[in-house]
Design a protein around this motif. Structure first.
Motif, PDB file in Angstrom:
ATOM      1  N   ALA A   1       3.842 -10.727  -2.069  1.00 19.42           N
ATOM      2  CA  ALA A   1       4.914  -9.729  -2.165  1.00 19.42           C
ATOM      3  C   ALA A   1       5.879 -10.097  -3.292  1.00 19.42           C
ATOM      4  O   ALA A   1       6.330  -9.226  -4.050  1.00 19.42           O
TER       5      ALA A   1
ATOM      6  N   VAL B   1       4.134  -9.437  -6.678  1.00 21.11           N
ATOM      7  CA  VAL B   1       4.135  -8.010  -6.997  1.00 21.11           C
ATOM      8  C   VAL B   1       5.530  -7.566  -7.417  1.00 21.11           C
ATOM      9  O   VAL B   1       5.697  -6.836  -8.391  1.00 21.11           O
TER      10      VAL B   1
ATOM     11  N   ILE C   1       4.390   0.090  -5.983  1.00 20.19           N
ATOM     12  CA  ILE C   1       3.081   0.170  -5.344  1.00 20.19           C
ATOM     13  C   ILE C   1       3.231   0.983  -4.056  1.00 20.19           C
ATOM     14  O   ILE C   1       4.082   0.682  -3.218  1.00 20.19           O
TER      15      ILE C   1
ATOM     16  N   ARG D   1       2.037   2.659  -0.364  1.00 22.23           N
ATOM     17  CA  ARG D   1       1.498   2.068   0.862  1.00 22.23           C
ATOM     18  C   ARG D   1      -0.037   1.952   0.795  1.00 22.23           C
ATOM     19  O   ARG D   1      -0.614   0.937   1.182  1.00 22.23           O
TER      20      ARG D   1
ATOM     21  N   TRP E   1      -1.021  -0.803  -1.661  1.00 22.05           N
ATOM     22  CA  TRP E   1      -0.760  -2.093  -1.016  1.00 22.05           C
ATOM     23  C   TRP E   1      -1.916  -2.450  -0.073  1.00 22.05           C
ATOM     24  O   TRP E   1      -2.400  -3.575  -0.072  1.00 22.05           O
TER      25      TRP E   1
ATOM     26  N   TYR F   1       2.904  -3.799   4.761  1.00 18.83           N
ATOM     27  CA  TYR F   1       3.502  -3.155   3.591  1.00 18.83           C
ATOM     28  C   TYR F   1       5.021  -3.280   3.595  1.00 18.83           C
ATOM     29  O   TYR F   1       5.665  -3.194   4.635  1.00 18.83           O
TER      30      TYR F   1
ATOM     31  N   THR G   1       7.988  -2.609  -3.084  1.00 23.95           N
ATOM     32  CA  THR G   1       7.916  -3.716  -4.021  1.00 23.95           C
ATOM     33  C   THR G   1       8.968  -3.675  -5.117  1.00 23.95           C
ATOM     34  O   THR G   1       9.343  -4.722  -5.640  1.00 23.95           O
TER      35      THR G   1
END
Length: 189
Positions: A153, A156, A166, A168, A171, A180, A183
C-alpha cells in the motif's frame, strides 16, 4: 545453516540434495529432509519455528513442517538457482533471492507469489528483513545492495504521480491478498 527460534534444532544444507535437522542438546540427527533435485544452498526457520524454508540450485523453494518433517509446499517461479531466503518477522511472507537477478515474495499461507522485485544487474545472493518487517535488503554480485519498502500500500501510494489512483478492481488484481484502501490523495480543484 540456521537455528530454530527456540535454539533446539539446527538445520544444515548439503550438496547431497538434503537438509539435516540436528538436536542441539543431544547432537543427534533428528531427520533428513529429501526432495530437492540439486544441491541445497540455504535454509531459514519461520519466526514461530513451525516451518522450515529451503532453497536450491534446482530453482525451487520448499516449505517443510518442522514437527512432522513432511513437505508442505514447493514454490516455483525462479528461472535459475536460489541462494537466499528470509521470512518476514510476522512469518506471513518469504523472500527468496536468485541467480536470475530477482527477489520473489511469497505468501507463506497460500503459497502464492506476491511480487517479483527486479533491478539488480547480477545474481542476488542475500536477503534480509528489518526487524519491523517494513524494509527488505538484498545483496547482489553486481556490487550493490538495495533497500525495498515491503508495504504494498505504501509502495503504491508513493507511485501516485506515475500511475495515478488505483480503483478497487485494479487493487484486487494487483494486491488480491490485501484489503482495498484508496491510494492517492483526492484531487482538489
Amino acid at each position: 545453516m540456521a537455528f530454530s527460534p527456540d535454539g533446539g534444532t539446527l538445520a544444515t544444507t548439503s550438496s547431497d540434495k538434503t537438509v539435516k535437522l540436528w538436536d542441539t542438546h543431544t547432537h543427534k540427527l533428528i531427520a533428513t529432509l529429501t526432495g530437492h533435485s540439486s544441491l541445497v544452498y540455504n535454509v531459514a526457520f519461520s519466526p514461530d519455528g513451525h516451518t522450515l524454508g529451503t532453497v536450491s540450485d534446482d530453482k525451487t523453494v520448499k516449505l517443510w513442517d518442522t514437527h512432522t518433517h513432511k513437505l508442505i509446499a514447493t514454490l516455483t517461479g525462479h528461472s535459475d538457482g536460489i541462494w537466499g531466503l528470509a521470512f518476514s518477522p510476522d512469518g506471513r511472507t518469504l523472500a527468496t533471492a536468485s541467480v536470475d537477478k530477482t527477489v520473489k515474495l511469497w505468501d507463506t499461507h497460500t503459497h502464492r507469489l506476491i511480487a517479483t522485485l527486479t533491478g539488480h544487474e547480477g545474481p542476488v545472493y542475500g536477503v534480509a528483513y528489518s526487524t519491523d518487517g517494513h524494509m527488505l535488503i538484498t545483496a547482489s554480485n553486481d556490487g550493490t545492495i538495495r533497500l525495498w519498502d515491503t508495504d504494498p500500500a505504501r509502495v503504491v501510494a508513493k507511485d501516485c504521480d506515475v500511475i495515478g489512483p488505483i480503483s478497487r478492481s485494479q487493487w484486487a488484481q494487483l494486491l488480491p491478498e490485501l484489503p482495498y484502501h484508496p491510494t492517492c490523495p483526492p484531487i482538489t480543484q
